[in-house]
Scaffold this motif. Structure first.
Motif, PDB file in Angstrom:
ATOM      1  N   THR A 315     -32.725  83.260   5.982  1.00 40.54           N
ATOM      2  CA  THR A 315     -32.119  83.363   7.512  1.00 40.54           C
ATOM      3  C   THR A 315     -31.453  82.211   8.279  1.00 40.54           C
ATOM      4  N   ASP A 316     -32.114  81.049   7.741  1.00 44.09           N
ATOM      5  CA  ASP A 316     -31.623  79.692   8.519  1.00 44.09           C
ATOM      6  C   ASP A 316     -30.297  79.392   7.649  1.00 44.09           C
ATOM      7  N   LYS A 317     -30.122  79.705   6.736  1.00 46.96           N
ATOM      8  CA  LYS A 317     -28.690  79.620   6.117  1.00 46.96           C
ATOM      9  C   LYS A 317     -27.703  80.465   6.309  1.00 46.96           C
ATOM     10  N   ILE A 318     -28.102  81.676   6.909  1.00 50.79           N
ATOM     11  CA  ILE A 318     -27.304  82.587   7.340  1.00 50.79           C
ATOM     12  C   ILE A 318     -26.864  82.063   8.706  1.00 50.79           C
ATOM     13  N   ASP A 319     -27.731  81.851   9.502  1.00 52.01           N
ATOM     14  CA  ASP A 319     -27.253  81.286  10.899  1.00 52.01           C
ATOM     15  C   ASP A 319     -26.457  80.050  10.685  1.00 52.01           C
ATOM     16  N   GLN A 320     -26.672  79.290   9.958  1.00 49.66           N
ATOM     17  CA  GLN A 320     -26.076  77.941   9.598  1.00 49.66           C
ATOM     18  C   GLN A 320     -24.629  77.917   9.411  1.00 49.66           C
ATOM     19  N   ILE A 321     -24.421  79.060   8.364  1.00 51.49           N
ATOM     20  CA  ILE A 321     -22.954  79.266   8.174  1.00 51.49           C
ATOM     21  C   ILE A 321     -22.353  80.228   8.960  1.00 51.49           C
ATOM     22  N   TYR A 322     -23.012  81.238   9.719  1.00 48.80           N
ATOM     23  CA  TYR A 322     -22.233  81.912  10.743  1.00 48.80           C
ATOM     24  C   TYR A 322     -22.037  80.828  12.045  1.00 48.80           C
ATOM     25  N   ALA A 323     -22.844  79.911  12.401  1.00 47.86           N
ATOM     26  CA  ALA A 323     -22.324  78.980  13.449  1.00 47.86           C
ATOM     27  C   ALA A 323     -21.292  78.248  13.084  1.00 47.86           C
ATOM     28  N   MET A 324     -21.033  77.957  11.991  1.00 52.02           N
ATOM     29  CA  MET A 324     -20.077  76.951  11.500  1.00 52.02           C
ATOM     30  C   MET A 324     -18.798  77.723  11.288  1.00 52.02           C
ATOM     31  N   SER A 325     -18.913  78.970  11.271  1.00 54.73           N
ATOM     32  CA  SER A 325     -17.562  79.977  10.918  1.00 54.73           C
ATOM     33  C   SER A 325     -17.038  80.228  12.233  1.00 54.73           C
ATOM     34  N   VAL A 326     -18.024  80.521  13.424  1.00 57.20           N
ATOM     35  CA  VAL A 326     -17.678  81.112  14.667  1.00 57.20           C
ATOM     36  C   VAL A 326     -16.999  79.577  15.461  1.00 57.20           C
ATOM     37  N   LYS A 327     -17.326  78.207  14.789  1.00 60.47           N
ATOM     38  CA  LYS A 327     -16.907  76.928  15.669  1.00 60.47           C
ATOM     39  C   LYS A 327     -15.342  76.942  15.260  1.00 60.47           C
ATOM     40  N   HIS A 328     -15.044  77.400  13.867  1.00 58.01           N
ATOM     41  CA  HIS A 328     -13.742  77.218  13.513  1.00 58.01           C
ATOM     42  C   HIS A 328     -12.803  78.441  13.669  1.00 58.01           C
ATOM     43  N   GLY A 329     -13.408  79.513  14.721  1.00 57.54           N
ATOM     44  CA  GLY A 329     -12.764  80.623  15.247  1.00 57.54           C
ATOM     45  C   GLY A 329     -12.564  81.633  14.027  1.00 57.54           C
ATOM     46  N   ILE A 330     -13.622  81.718  13.088  1.00 59.91           N
ATOM     47  CA  ILE A 330     -13.838  82.949  12.085  1.00 59.91           C
ATOM     48  C   ILE A 330     -14.892  83.712  12.539  1.00 59.91           C
ATOM     49  N   GLU A 331     -14.647  84.876  12.997  1.00 61.47           N
ATOM     50  CA  GLU A 331     -15.672  85.754  13.933  1.00 61.47           C
ATOM     51  C   GLU A 331     -15.632  87.004  13.220  1.00 61.47           C
ATOM     52  N   LEU A 332     -16.643  87.713  13.419  1.00 62.66           N
ATOM     53  CA  LEU A 332     -16.713  89.115  12.979  1.00 62.66           C
ATOM     54  C   LEU A 332     -15.648  90.026  13.056  1.00 62.66           C
ATOM     55  N   ALA A 333     -15.219  90.685  11.884  1.00 60.03           N
ATOM     56  CA  ALA A 333     -13.883  91.439  11.865  1.00 60.03           C
ATOM     57  C   ALA A 333     -14.129  92.763  13.044  1.00 60.03           C
ATOM     58  N   PRO A 334     -13.212  93.196  13.482  1.00 63.08           N
ATOM     59  CA  PRO A 334     -13.456  94.444  14.445  1.00 63.08           C
ATOM     60  C   PRO A 334     -13.677  95.579  13.450  1.00 63.08           C
ATOM     61  N   PHE A 335     -14.606  96.705  13.827  1.00 63.13           N
ATOM     62  CA  PHE A 335     -15.021  97.458  13.323  1.00 63.13           C
ATOM     63  C   PHE A 335     -14.094  98.724  12.556  1.00 63.13           C
ATOM     64  N   TYR A 336     -13.820  98.932  11.429  1.00 62.14           N
ATOM     65  CA  TYR A 336     -12.811  99.808  10.894  1.00 62.14           C
ATOM     66  C   TYR A 336     -13.395 100.679   9.511  1.00 62.14           C
ATOM     67  N   ASN A 337     -12.831 101.404   9.486  1.00 65.88           N
ATOM     68  CA  ASN A 337     -13.124 102.053   8.003  1.00 65.88           C
ATOM     69  C   ASN A 337     -11.503 102.748   7.635  1.00 65.88           C
ATOM     70  N   SER A 338     -11.592 103.452   6.546  1.00 61.30           N
ATOM     71  CA  SER A 338     -10.327 103.700   5.910  1.00 61.30           C
ATOM     72  C   SER A 338      -9.413 104.744   6.698  1.00 61.30           C
ATOM     73  N   GLN A 339     -10.188 105.321   7.840  1.00 63.92           N
ATOM     74  CA  GLN A 339      -9.293 106.017   8.910  1.00 63.92           C
ATOM     75  C   GLN A 339      -8.836 105.187   9.940  1.00 63.92           C
ATOM     76  N   GLY A 340      -9.088 103.777   9.974  1.00 61.86           N
ATOM     77  CA  GLY A 340      -8.563 102.842  10.980  1.00 61.86           C
ATOM     78  C   GLY A 340      -9.589 102.223  11.688  1.00 61.86           C
ATOM     79  N   LEU A 341      -9.260 101.815  12.690  1.00 63.57           N
ATOM     80  CA  LEU A 341     -10.240 100.900  13.731  1.00 63.57           C
ATOM     81  C   LEU A 341     -10.930 102.042  14.258  1.00 63.57           C
TER      82      LEU A 341
END
Ligand code: NDP
Length: 343
Positions: A315-341
């Motif tokens: 869980t620490d590793k997950i928190d670490q890479i997520y924090a680094m990702s957000v720092k560079h503007g790489i965030e969770l994608a909007p919710f979508y499936n094959s029907q669209g957003l």
């Protein structure tokens, strides 16, 4: 390094790369030749961080047969992934993301290459982070109380499945764990229940599905059949080929999103740009967690084998890479499936 998960995608991808004047290749022709193409770089990419940095990379296609990923084809597939790694090494890549099935070479020391210069990651830590954050956000949006929910994880003994199980244990009412290998599943479930966590496990999905309020599916399988689920179940479908989507009516009260995906705020450029033909998403600059993990590591100048082996994602590793990702503007994608957003 990646591969395509269906012949339909491959047809769009191959014809997209050919010039219009030479005409489209038929599916039959593509099936006859595709797998004989040696791994090669298909397009270059340039990715921007919100901190102002730019990194450069390439996408290397392995040209694996999407219907031949089973254990009986393992030798040939590993050979091709290792050839793809050699292509990346020739290009002096500092870090390689082994997307989807190609991470198989990191299991049991199957990679004979000296990777002291080029580092490798499965990208499973950031993929797990996006799955987890996705479920947490989707539950909030849908007024689902995670703490009062039964969480089913299909593929619980896999690398991502274990990471998600370990993250959610103690945060949900109960865990329902599913995989095919009974011994491995039993061993892992007993480890978890020893910690006082409510766990039910089965190799038969039908025994677990009716109780599930939330489902994470992270198996590499087309064989999963989902019946008797709760009407308003929340599903994060993160496996490839898509595990559940084709077998469920997403319009009938079920909320299903493609999990493990992120979005790059500052965008990327591909050259040549084939995004019209494959990797089509309903929102701009979406990418797989596995590839995004290597991108984040490159932004951070962390050139090491970040996610490797099975069951090493904490869980620490997950928190670490997520924090680094957000720092560079790489965030969770909007919710979508094959029907669209969603919405
Ligand atoms: P693993 O091979 O480590 O784990 C797969 C898990 O699925 C195992 O527990 C396996 O156990 C189980 N499984 C396979 N088939 C079935 C089935 N029919 N029913 C129930 N369980 C099954 O894979 P990873 O954890 O590395 O990856 C999981 C998935 O996530 C893959 O499909 C991969 O392509 C996808 N992925 C998605 C990413 C993204 O960016 N969205 C990035 C990286 C991966 P057993 O063999 O005992 O059944």
């Amino acid at each position: 390094i990646g591969h395509q998960d269906s012949w339909l995608n491959i047809k769009a991808f191959i014809n997209g790369m050919r010039s219009i004047s030479v005409g489209e290749l038929s599916m039959e022709h593509i099936k006859d030749t595709f797998c004989y193409i040696p791994p090669r770089s298909v397009f270059k990419m340039k990715v921007r961080s919100k901190k102002g940095d730019t990194i450069h990379g390439v996408y290397i296609e392995t040209f694996l047969d999407p219907e031949k990923l089973g254990p009986q084809y393992i030798r040939g597939n590993i050979k091709k992934v290792n050839e793809a790694i050699a292509v990346a090494q020739k290009l002096n890549a500092k870090i390689i993301a082994l997307g989807g099935f190609t991470s198989i070479v990191l299991e049991g020391n199957l990679n004979p290459f000296n990777t002291t210069e080029t580092k490798i990651t499965t990208g499973n830590s950031l993929t797990s982070a996006f799955i987890i954050k996705g479920l947490e956000n989707a539950s909030k949006e849908l007024n689902i109380d995670i703490k009062a929910s039964q969480l089913l994880i299909i593929g619980a003994t896999g690398d991502i499945g274990r990471a998600c199980t370990n993250y959610f244990k103690g945060k949900v009412k109960g865990l329902l764990l599913c995989a095919r290998n009974k011994k491995r599943l039993e061993l892992f479930s007993k480890e978890i229940s020893k910690e006082g966590i409510a766990v039910k496990y089965s190799t038969d999905l039908n025994h677990l599905i009716p109780e599930a309020d939330i489902i994470i599916s992270v198996a590499s399988s087309k064989e999963i059949v989902i019946e008797n689920h709760k009407k308003s179940v929340l599903i994060c479908d993160a496996g490839y080929p898509k595990n559940l989507e084709q077998k469920i009516d997403v319009k009938a009260g079920v909320s299903l999103f493609h999990g493990g995906m992120g979005q790059i705020e500052e965008g990327y450029d591909f050259h040549p740009d084939y995004t019209k033909y494959f990797y089509k998403y309903p929102a701009p600059h979406i990418g797989h967690g596995c590839v995004l993990e290597a991108i984040v590591l490159a932004f951070e100048n962390i050139f090491k084998n970040y996610s490797i082996g099975k069951g090493n994602i904490t869980t620490d590793k997950i928190d670490q890479i997520y924090a680094m990702s957000v720092k560079h503007g790489i965030e969770l994608a909007p919710f979508y499936n094959s029907q669209g957003l969603w919405g």
